[in-house]
Design an enzyme around this catalytic site. Structure first.
Site, PDB file in Angstrom:
ATOM      1  N   GLY A  28      34.877  34.087  61.767  1.00 42.16           N
ATOM      2  CA  GLY A  28      36.108  34.519  61.650  1.00 42.16           C
ATOM      3  C   GLY A  28      37.267  33.579  61.731  1.00 42.16           C
ATOM      4  N   GLU A  37      28.756  32.273  63.361  1.00 39.42           N
ATOM      5  CA  GLU A  37      28.596  32.862  61.895  1.00 39.42           C
ATOM      6  C   GLU A  37      29.814  32.357  61.258  1.00 39.42           C
ATOM      7  OE1 GLU A  37      26.000  36.789  62.954  1.00 39.42           O
ATOM      8  OE2 GLU A  37      28.078  37.183  62.771  1.00 39.42           O
ATOM      9  N   GLY A  77      31.813  31.569  57.999  1.00 40.55           N
ATOM     10  CA  GLY A  77      31.652  31.555  56.677  1.00 40.55           C
ATOM     11  C   GLY A  77      32.733  30.759  55.924  1.00 40.55           C
ATOM     12  N   ARG A  78      33.835  31.565  55.898  1.00 38.63           N
ATOM     13  CA  ARG A  78      35.272  31.063  55.169  1.00 38.63           C
ATOM     14  C   ARG A  78      35.467  29.620  55.828  1.00 38.63           C
ATOM     15  NH1 ARG A  78      39.094  34.516  53.412  1.00 38.63           N
ATOM     16  NH2 ARG A  78      38.317  36.175  54.550  1.00 38.63           N
ATOM     17  N   ARG A 112      40.567  37.974  45.485  1.00 39.57           N
ATOM     18  CA  ARG A 112      41.335  37.872  46.817  1.00 39.57           C
ATOM     19  C   ARG A 112      42.811  38.334  46.762  1.00 39.57           C
ATOM     20  NH1 ARG A 112      42.059  34.327  49.780  1.00 39.57           N
ATOM     21  NH2 ARG A 112      41.504  35.643  51.700  1.00 39.57           N
ATOM     22  N   TYR A 142      43.236  41.364  48.786  1.00 43.08           N
ATOM     23  CA  TYR A 142      43.795  41.347  50.249  1.00 43.08           C
ATOM     24  C   TYR A 142      45.257  40.578  50.299  1.00 43.08           C
ATOM     25  CZ  TYR A 142      38.807  40.603  50.963  1.00 43.08           C
ATOM     26  OH  TYR A 142      37.365  40.711  50.980  1.00 43.08           O
ATOM     27  N   CYS A 144      42.546  44.282  32.109  1.00 39.57           N
ATOM     28  CA  CYS A 144      43.309  45.486  31.618  1.00 39.57           C
ATOM     29  C   CYS A 144      43.596  46.146  33.088  1.00 39.57           C
ATOM     30  CB  CYS A 144      43.064  46.102  30.551  1.00 39.57           C
ATOM     31  SG  CYS A 144      43.022  45.241  29.191  1.00 39.57           S
ATOM     32  N   GLU A 145      44.538  45.551  33.980  1.00 38.13           N
ATOM     33  CA  GLU A 145      44.813  46.072  35.104  1.00 38.13           C
ATOM     34  C   GLU A 145      46.087  45.432  35.568  1.00 38.13           C
ATOM     35  OE1 GLU A 145      43.259  48.247  37.483  1.00 38.13           O
ATOM     36  OE2 GLU A 145      41.203  48.339  36.303  1.00 38.13           O
TER      37      GLU A 145
HETATM   38  C1  LIG Z   1      31.551  37.980  57.025  1.00 35.24           C
HETATM   39  C2  LIG Z   1      31.006  37.864  58.274  1.00 35.24           C
HETATM   40  C3  LIG Z   1      31.068  36.527  58.938  1.00 35.24           C
HETATM   41  C4  LIG Z   1      31.842  35.458  58.562  1.00 35.24           C
HETATM   42  O1  LIG Z   1      32.995  35.791  58.771  1.00 35.24           O
HETATM   43  P1  LIG Z   1      33.948  34.449  58.221  1.00 35.24           P
HETATM   44  O2  LIG Z   1      35.546  35.284  58.351  1.00 35.24           O
HETATM   45  O3  LIG Z   1      33.858  34.095  56.905  1.00 35.24           O
HETATM   46  O4  LIG Z   1      33.660  33.275  59.199  1.00 35.24           O
HETATM   47  C5  LIG Z   1      30.374  36.454  60.246  1.00 35.24           C
HETATM   48  N1  LIG Z   1      29.747  37.489  60.492  1.00 35.24           N
HETATM   49  C6  LIG Z   1      29.396  38.815  60.091  1.00 35.24           C
HETATM   50  C7  LIG Z   1      28.674  39.680  60.787  1.00 35.24           C
HETATM   51  C8  LIG Z   1      30.251  38.860  58.848  1.00 35.24           C
HETATM   52  O5  LIG Z   1      30.155  40.050  58.230  1.00 35.24           O
END
Ligand SMILES: *Cc1c(COP(=O)(O)O)cnc(C)c1O
Length: 421
Positions: free
Chosen positions: A239, A275, A277-278, A314, A318, A346-347
């Site tokens: 997150g 966890e 990701g981003r 995105r 978002y 086409c949107e």
């Molecule tokens: C998508 C997700 C993440 C990653 O979130 P980021 O904002 O990309 O860090 C981590 N845990 C779970 C369960 C997710 O669904």
């Protein structure tokens, strides 16, 4: 920080000219930087260097096998949300004991596969899922290690479509019910309640929601220990936000985030899981697109490019902002104008930027859409029967096509016409 910069007047990814890649692979394409991926992983991991920590990169942000392998080689574990992602993690050589499985709708088949692979833990999101997992594990003659994903009802102050920890969001079990569920799980033969999980949303740039949420994790951990639960880990989710817009939205440094986590976990003697990701992938990627046409409508100027919402959704999904810069540095200081950057789909919702002050682009010029390494290619589709675009990975002065552009035969060949036609 990332490794995309001008050199000799041309945007480079590390030591490779983006213009040269465009000539070779055609546009549009995604381009990722190994040095940037590596740096982000290390900054995050090193923030927890003195703790017993496991970073499980969240695959859904960018699931290309070459990206996974790059991170896996650095020691990263993986967070998966489907059997497909689990197969990707395994194909990239990630050890099962470094993999956790999240998601509100895991099927029996997915559970059975994950158990057969021997993953570290399941993030369980409902009582119904717990019952099924208990059954599937029982049939397989194993015990599943579980962490309930606890929904703390906290507003992460992010876009509503990426908030996951409010009471009205579909994710997790309510905080108030969690303690009871651990007691229930402790009686089951097919599961071992061994952790707590929380993931409150994405692109979070304020530490307050994290510290509020982590205080609840700490409280729950204390209660579970009182109840005799052998708590082995706390998974703090992902997150952490990234800067999408110049220097305007600087997210907290992982060290500041770590200080909050470490305070919440103090003396609990548990392993810490994350966890992200981003935070790992976003800044490590750009989307390179070529200007097809420019036109001035009755009320608006449009810059029409060859990438579209099916390649990067995105902005549409978002209302996200991505900085856009020219590949040719000479354009940077041209007077320019306010324009919508739109694609061929086409949107009306097909745009990469709205009412953006940009330099003077002409047909044929290359643009780089920044911070596109996370939730870019991973969310792309072939809507409008457009080919999925290639992905390129750069490392120092080398680059490789890590997903080639498919052919139209590949794309059309996925459909099957029944005999009666
Ligand atoms: C998508 C997700 C993440 C990653 O979130 P980021 O904002 O990309 O860090 C981590 N845990 C779970 C369960 C997710 O669904």
């Amino acid at each position: 920080m990332h490794h995309f910069a001008y050199r000799g007047g041309v945007l480079h990814a590390e030591d490779v000219s983006v213009d040269a890649i465009a000539s070779k692979v055609g546009t549009p394409f995604y381009c990722y930087s190994t040095a940037t991926l590596t740096r982000h992983y290390k900054v995050f991991a090193e923030a927890f260097a003195n703790a017993d920590a496991l970073v499980c990169y969240s695959i859904k942000a960018n699931s290309n096998l070459a990206v996974l392998k790059t991170l896996g080689n650095l020691g990263s574990g993986m967070d998966v949300v489907s059997e497909g992602e689990l197969r990707r993690a395994r194909a990239a050589g990630v050890a099962p004991e470094k993999i956790v499985f999240s998601g509100v709708g895991k099927t029996r088949d997915e559970m059975a596969y994950a158990l057969s692979e021997g993953i570290y833990a399941f993030n369980v999101e409902s009582e119904a899922e717990l019952a099924v997992l208990n059954e599937v594990a029982g049939q397989a003659g194993v015990r599943a290690r579980v962490a309930f994903r606890v929904n703390p009802d906290i507003d992460p102050k992010t876009h509503k479509k990426i908030s996951t920890g409010k009471a009205e969001d579909k994710f997790g079990v309510p905080y108030e019910r969690a303690r009871g569920l651990y007691r229930e799980a402790a009686e089951m033969a097919g599961v071992t309640p061994s952790g707590i999980h929380m993931h409150i949303g994405s692109q979070i740039t304020d530490l307050k929601p994290f510290s509020d949420a982590f205080a609840l994790l700490r409280e729950l951990a204390g209660q579970l220990k009182e109840d005799g639960c052998d708590l082995e880990f706390i998974n703090f989710g992902g997150g952490l936000g990234v800067p999408y817009r110049g220097n305007n939205d600087i997210p907290p440094h992982p060290d500041e985030y770590a200080a909050i986590v470490l305070a919440a976990a103090k003396d609990l003697k548990v392993k810490l899981l994350f966890e992200p990701g981003r935070m790992i992938a976003a800044n490590a990627g750009i989307l390179v697109t070529r200007v097809l046409y420019t036109k001035t409508g009755a009320a608006q100027s449009f810059t029409i490019v060859d990438a579209a919402m099916n390649d990067l959704i995105r902005p549409t999904l978002y209302e996200a902002w991505h900085d856009i810069i020219p590949v040719d540095e000479r354009l940077v200081d041209t007077p320019g104008q306010i324009t919508d950057v739109v694609g061929p789909v086409c949107e009306t919702g097909d745009y990469l930027a709205l009412a953006r002050k940009l330099p003077e682009y002409s047909s044929g010029d290359l643009m780089a859409v920044l911070t596109a390494g996370a939730y870019g290619a991973a969310q792309s589709s072939s809507y409008n029967t457009r080919l999925l675009i290639p992905e390129v990975l750069v490392k120092d002065d080398q680059y490789a096509l890590i997903r080639p552009r498919p052919t139209y035969d590949d794309l059309l060949g996925r459909d099957k016409v029944p005999d009666w036609l």
